[in-house]
Write an enzyme that holds these catalytic residues in place. Structure first.
Site, PDB file in Angstrom:
ATOM      1  CD  GLU A 151      -3.112   1.027   2.072  1.00 63.43           C
ATOM      2  OE1 GLU A 151      -3.506  -0.088   2.450  1.00 63.43           O
ATOM      3  OE2 GLU A 151      -3.594   2.094   2.476  1.00 63.43           O
ATOM      4  CE  LYS A 179      -6.693  -1.581   4.687  1.00 63.33           C
ATOM      5  NZ  LYS A 179      -5.788  -0.701   3.947  1.00 63.33           N
ATOM      6  CG  ASP A 230       0.243 -17.336  10.779  1.00 60.02           C
ATOM      7  OD1 ASP A 230      -0.489 -16.678  10.024  1.00 60.02           O
ATOM      8  OD2 ASP A 230      -0.001 -18.513  11.110  1.00 60.02           O
ATOM      9  CG  HIS A 284      -4.673   7.242   0.228  1.00 63.29           C
ATOM     10  ND1 HIS A 284      -4.342   6.678   1.432  1.00 63.29           N
ATOM     11  CD2 HIS A 284      -5.079   6.242  -0.576  1.00 63.29           C
ATOM     12  CE1 HIS A 284      -4.557   5.399   1.362  1.00 63.29           C
ATOM     13  NE2 HIS A 284      -4.990   5.097   0.152  1.00 63.29           N
TER      14      HIS A 284
HETATM   15  C1  MEV Z   1      -6.401   3.017   4.437  1.00 66.14           C
HETATM   16  O1  MEV Z   1      -5.558   1.963   4.121  1.00 66.14           O
HETATM   17  C2  MEV Z   1      -6.584   3.117   5.929  1.00 66.14           C
HETATM   18  C3  MEV Z   1      -7.573   4.178   6.400  1.00 66.14           C
HETATM   19  O2  MEV Z   1      -8.841   3.975   5.787  1.00 66.14           O
HETATM   20  C4  MEV Z   1      -7.679   4.040   7.889  1.00 66.14           C
HETATM   21  C5  MEV Z   1      -8.751   4.904   8.527  1.00 66.14           C
HETATM   22  O3  MEV Z   1      -9.737   5.247   7.874  1.00 66.14           O
HETATM   23  O4  MEV Z   1      -8.597   5.193   9.727  1.00 66.14           O
HETATM   24  C6  MEV Z   1      -7.131   5.570   6.011  1.00 66.14           C
END
Ligand code: MEV
Length: 439
Positions: free
Chosen positions: A85, A280, A296, A393
């Site tokens: 990513e 996430k 793992d 991003h």
């Molecule tokens: C993207 O990989 C992760 C995010 O969506 C985490 C979040 O929204 O806190 C930016």
């Protein structure tokens, strides 16, 4: 077109490649060439990778990067990260730098207890079985001594064996619920070997025991397996500083920034849709370290998300507070990691990752990994409540778009320069690229 094949695993590597290229791709020649172009030029090293798993055709590249400037408990680390990513490593590095200037991260291992279970069916008097288990526990431990000897020498071993009655949720279902300390090993093989031995001993001893009916003696062992749910194997990572030091975000006062972070966390507490994405972001950091250190990641993911749902609703794994002018942001997560065994001594990049981290113990690696997760989570929240996530991003994604368009190094330089002050969108970049090519 998919075609069935018998004995695929027995084919040579060359034959496997030919078969897949021929039956599953449109251009067999190109497929063969592609797969081979990712082979390591050193045949011995390639063989090492081939043998990690079965039916290996080639290698699958993943970027291996490093996020420097992580101050953890007063010690500086550069954290290796393997992730595809685009913004993850950059965000981790940014958060590390931010917190280095504010005292760094502090971490603590809260427990190292892992769990495994023997699941079985027993039709009979549970109290009688309980008493019997008390009697045979020393025999179980003795029978497993060949397996546990070296772990005990390293300070670990079996911590407890308990009989649990699950008859109320599933007729006649009982289990041995066992806990272990596996020191610097992730411990899956150790735990599973112990459990299988416990199951064998239990069955054998029960058959020759007096005072049990034939039906009671006929216990059915269903399976013996570790659990990836490990709420006893926890680590905490945290950052804190006076609110007034949170002063780097234009458009917001430090107090407003702190309040927004707390609100964002509170939303993740009550709204599972948000909690999953919140977590996430944290896992972006955790997984990258877990993969780089050859651990793992499926086990870690399964365990952490189960923990996030422990109250019956899926919730946030990190927390924030403002109290007496002090901002605090922290996480507590279960992590079963190893720095010995598994791939640690086999995979050259894993060895290198561990070396970069100063050859940590499993407990140290738990703390480093949780820190990477917290940093990543903070970086995401910081962007979300200030500029919005797409700003950073898409900037990181710009290079991916340009690579997809087949831009040359010079074209990339020019377009990156052009988009320094312009919003990056796929359409805008494509248009700018086409215009440049046409000119
Ligand atoms: C993207 O990989 C992760 C995010 O969506 C985490 C979040 O929204 O806190 C930016």
């Amino acid at each position: 077109m998919t075609v069935p094949i018998k004995g695929f695993s027995k084919l040579s590597k060359e034959e496997k490649i030919n078969w897949i290229a021929l039956h599953h791709t449109s251009d067999p020649e190109r497929t063969r060439a592609l797969l081979k172009s990712y082979w390591n030029e050193d045949p011995a090293r390639q063989q090492l990778h081939d043998e990690f798993t079965e039916n290996t055709l080639s290698n699958y590249y993943m970027p291996f990067g490093v996020a420097p400037n992580f101050l953890i408990n007063g010690q500086l680390y550069a954290i290796p990260m393997a992730t595809e990513e685009s913004s993850v490593v950059a965000a981790a590095g940014k958060a590390a730098k931010y917190w280095m200037q504010r005292g760094g991260f502090s971490t603590k291992v809260l427990g190292v207890e892992k769990t495994g279970q023997v699941h079985f069916f027993y039709k009979g008097d549970f109290e009688k079985l309980k008493q019997f288990l008390r009697e045979i526990k020393p025999i179980m431990i003795r029978d497993a001594s060949e397996i546990t000897k070296s772990m005990e020498n390293r300070g670990g071993g079996v911590l407890s064996i308990a009989l649990r009655d699950k008859h109320d949720v599933l007729a006649n279902y009982r289990q041995l619920h066992c806990t272990f300390d596996t020191r610097d090993a992730m411990g899956a093989n150790f735990i599973n070997s112990c459990l299988e031995q416990f199951a064998t001993t239990l069955k054998r001893e029960l058959i020759s025991a007096s005072g049990f009916t034939e039906e009671e003696k006929a216990i059915e062992i269903v399976m013996s397996i570790l659990s990836n749910y490990i709420p006893g194997c926890m680590v905490r990572a945290e950052v804190s500083c006076p609110v007034k030091q949170l002063n780097e975000d234009p458009g917001l006062t430090p107090e407003e920034f702190a309040a927004k972070i707390v609100r964002a966390v509170n939303i993740a507490r009550v709204e599972p849709y948000r909690a999953v994405t919140h977590n996430k972001g944290l896992m972006n950091g955790v997984d990258a370290v877990v993969v780089a250190t050859g651990n793992d990641f499926r086990a870690v993911e399964a365990g952490i998300h189960a923990y996030a749902a422990r109250e019956g609703s899926y919730r946030n794994l990190s927390y924030a507070s403002v109290q007496d002018g002090q901002f605090r942001f922290w996480t507590e997560i279960p992590l079963a990691l190893g720095t010995v065994g598994g791939l640690t001594r086999l995979h050259p990049m894993v060895k290198l990752s561990l070396e970069i981290l100063g050859d940590p113990s499993a407990e140290q690696l738990m703390q480093i990994t949780a820190t990477a997760g917290l940093a990543q989570n903070f970086a995401a929240l910081r962007s979300l409540v200030t500029t919005g996530i797409q700003h950073g991003h898409m900037k990181m994604h710009l290079l991916n778009i340009l690579n997809e368009l087949g831009a040359t190094t010079r074209e990339k330089e020019l377009i990156i320069h052009q988009f320094r002050k312009q919003t990056v969108t796929y359409g805008a970049v494509t248009a700018a690229f086409q215009k440049m090519r046409n000119n």
